[in-house]
Design an enzyme around this catalytic site. Structure first.
Site, PDB file in Angstrom:
ATOM      1  N   ASP A 119       0.807  -1.228   0.000  1.00  0.00           N
ATOM      2  CA  ASP A 119       0.000   0.000   0.000  1.00  0.00           C
ATOM      3  C   ASP A 119       0.839   1.277   0.000  1.00  0.00           C
ATOM      4  O   ASP A 119       0.285   2.366  -0.230  1.00  0.00           O
ATOM      5  CB  ASP A 119      -0.974   0.000   1.188  1.00  0.00           C
ATOM      6  N   ASP A 178      -5.063  -5.589  -6.474  1.00  0.00           N
ATOM      7  CA  ASP A 178      -4.936  -4.158  -6.138  1.00  0.00           C
ATOM      8  C   ASP A 178      -3.504  -3.655  -6.326  1.00  0.00           C
ATOM      9  O   ASP A 178      -3.265  -2.496  -6.644  1.00  0.00           O
ATOM     10  CB  ASP A 178      -5.324  -3.893  -4.670  1.00  0.00           C
TER      11      ASP A 178
HETATM   12  N1  GLY Z   1      -6.940  -2.307  -1.635  1.00  0.00           N
HETATM   13  C1  GLY Z   1      -7.988  -2.744  -0.801  1.00  0.00           C
HETATM   14  C2  GLY Z   1      -9.312  -2.501  -1.386  1.00  0.00           C
HETATM   15  O1  GLY Z   1      -9.468  -2.225  -2.563  1.00  0.00           O
HETATM   16  O2  GLY Z   1     -10.268  -2.593  -0.624  1.00  0.00           O
END
Ligand code: GLY
Length: 400
Positions: A119, A178
């Site tokens: 992240d 993601d």
């Molecule tokens: N990256 C986590 C989500 O999209 O909830």
């Protein structure tokens, strides 16, 4: 028999004409400048209520009015400074620029700490990345380069991908869809003074994701579990989706957008084809009202919660695709789809207006954990602002 055939084809024509007409009506009501203006005003009002730049908006649940705040270490911390940068870009208002700078600064420590998870890309690129793009501030560039190096420490060369979530020991090496979004930081860094290895890592990660997380029918797994010693793919997992073989809406849109810019950066046609296939699958399964359910396969559909954040990300990804694909019919297809999503999000059904501090309603965060369901979530606002600005520039370009 013949008559039945005629009746059916007549009905089909009526349905097609009606949906064409209602799509035209949806986009005709969009006023990009007005929506941006009201979003800027709202952002200005919200920022006045925030006391510390180290506590950042994340979500609004249960008909509350105000943002619940999270610390810098939260995966969503970069989106609020990102919203502020977009609001500055839309308005040129120097007072918003000051706020954007103020909320960007605390994110810096993420770039220099050892990497907790993938992240870092969302946290630092949405804040410092937009800040650098809009101001050229060299101090921001340094933080971005440091963040890219930190993200790269999660790369496992045996698997050929970044270990997205080291805090999940049940998967010795996991890569999530993601994570495609965070390759943009690596591609950017490799072009802006960082190591060329960052490009190689990003390209390899996209390839491993394409080969293992994208299913043959072009829906995507949320998470791929790999053997960290041999690199072998073990299995695909739902995690935030409904079931391992279901189509989690936001994951699909992270893939559309991530593979589109991976093509832009590498020129690899297989990445472009992956993005268009993911986009086509998304469009094919979209409900008639244009906004996805949180998971296309939740048995509660059509009564399942929606995910406006996925619609906003899809709009950004498809506007990117509209620039990248060569065929004019395809360009129009993705452009019109994106414009439609933005138009629908800009209606009273999705804009929060006076209901709460956010720009948008009706997103879903983590359904299996019963968290942030039918909520306002900061990344929906972030990608909504990005989509509006992208569309505004593209409409201006078309007119010029
Ligand atoms: N990256 C986590 C989500 O999209 O909830």
């Amino acid at each position: 028999m013949k008559c039945t055939k005629k009746v059916w084809s007549g009905l089909l024509i009526v349905i097609l004409l009606t949906s064409c007409f209602s799509e035209k009506k949806e986009t005709a009501s969009l006023n990009i400048d007005k929506t941006l203006e009201s979003n800027v005003l709202k952002t200005k009002a919200t920022v006045k209520t925030l006391k510390s730049a180290s506590r950042l908006p994340r979500s609004i649940e249960n008909n509350e009015k105000n943002w619940s705040l999270v610390p810098v270490k939260d995966w969503c911390s970069g989106f609020w400074p990102g919203v502020l940068w977009y609001a500055y870009e839309a308005s040129g208002d120097e007072s918003i620029k000051k706020e954007a700078e103020k909320f960007t600064i605390p994110i810096k420590k993420i770039a220099y700490k050892s990497a907790l998870d993938h992240d870092i890309g969302f946290q630092v690129y949405c804040s410092y990345g937009n800040g650098y793009r809009l101001t050229g501030n060299e101090a921001y560039k340094e933080v971005l380069l440091a963040a890219a190096d930190t993200l790269a420490t999660l790369y496992n060369p045996i698997v050929g991908s970044i270990h997205s979530w080291p805090m999940k020991p049940q998967y010795p090496h996991n890569t999530i869809i993601d994570n495609m979004m965070n390759l943009e930081l690596l591609f950017w860094a490799a072009k802006n003074g960082g190591s060329k290895t960052l490009y190689d890592i990003a390209e390899s990660h996209a390839e491993v994701t394409m080969k293992n997380l994208v299913r043959p029918d072009y829906s995507a797994y949320h998470l791929g579990s790999f053997d960290d010693k041999t690199g072998a793919f073990i299995r695909g997992v739902a995690h935030q989706g409904y079931a391992d073989d279901s189509m989690w809406a936001r994951g699909q849109t992270w893939g559309i957008y991530g593979f589109a810019f991976s093509y832009r950066e590498t020129g690899r046609e297989d990445f472009l084809n992956t993005s268009t296939h993911l986009a086509d699958k998304y469009l094919e399964r979209l409900p008639v009202d244009g906004i996805p359910f949180w998971d296309f396969d939740d048995p509660k559909v059509p009564n399942a919660p929606k995910d406006a954040s996925a619609a906003a990300i899809a709009a950004c990804g498809m506007l990117e695709l509209a620039v990248l694909v060569k065929d004019d019919a395809l360009k129009n297809k993705y452009y019109n789809a994106a414009k439609r999503f933005i138009s629908i999000l800009s209606t009273d059904a999705y804009m929060s207006n006076q209901k709460n501090q956010a720009l948008l309603l009706h997103s879903t965060g983590h359904h299996p954990k019963n968290s942030e369901i039918d909520a306002s979530i900061i990344y929906a606002d972030y990608y909504f602002m990005e989509a509006l600005l992208r569309l505004k520039k593209m409409e201006e370009y078309k007119k010029s």
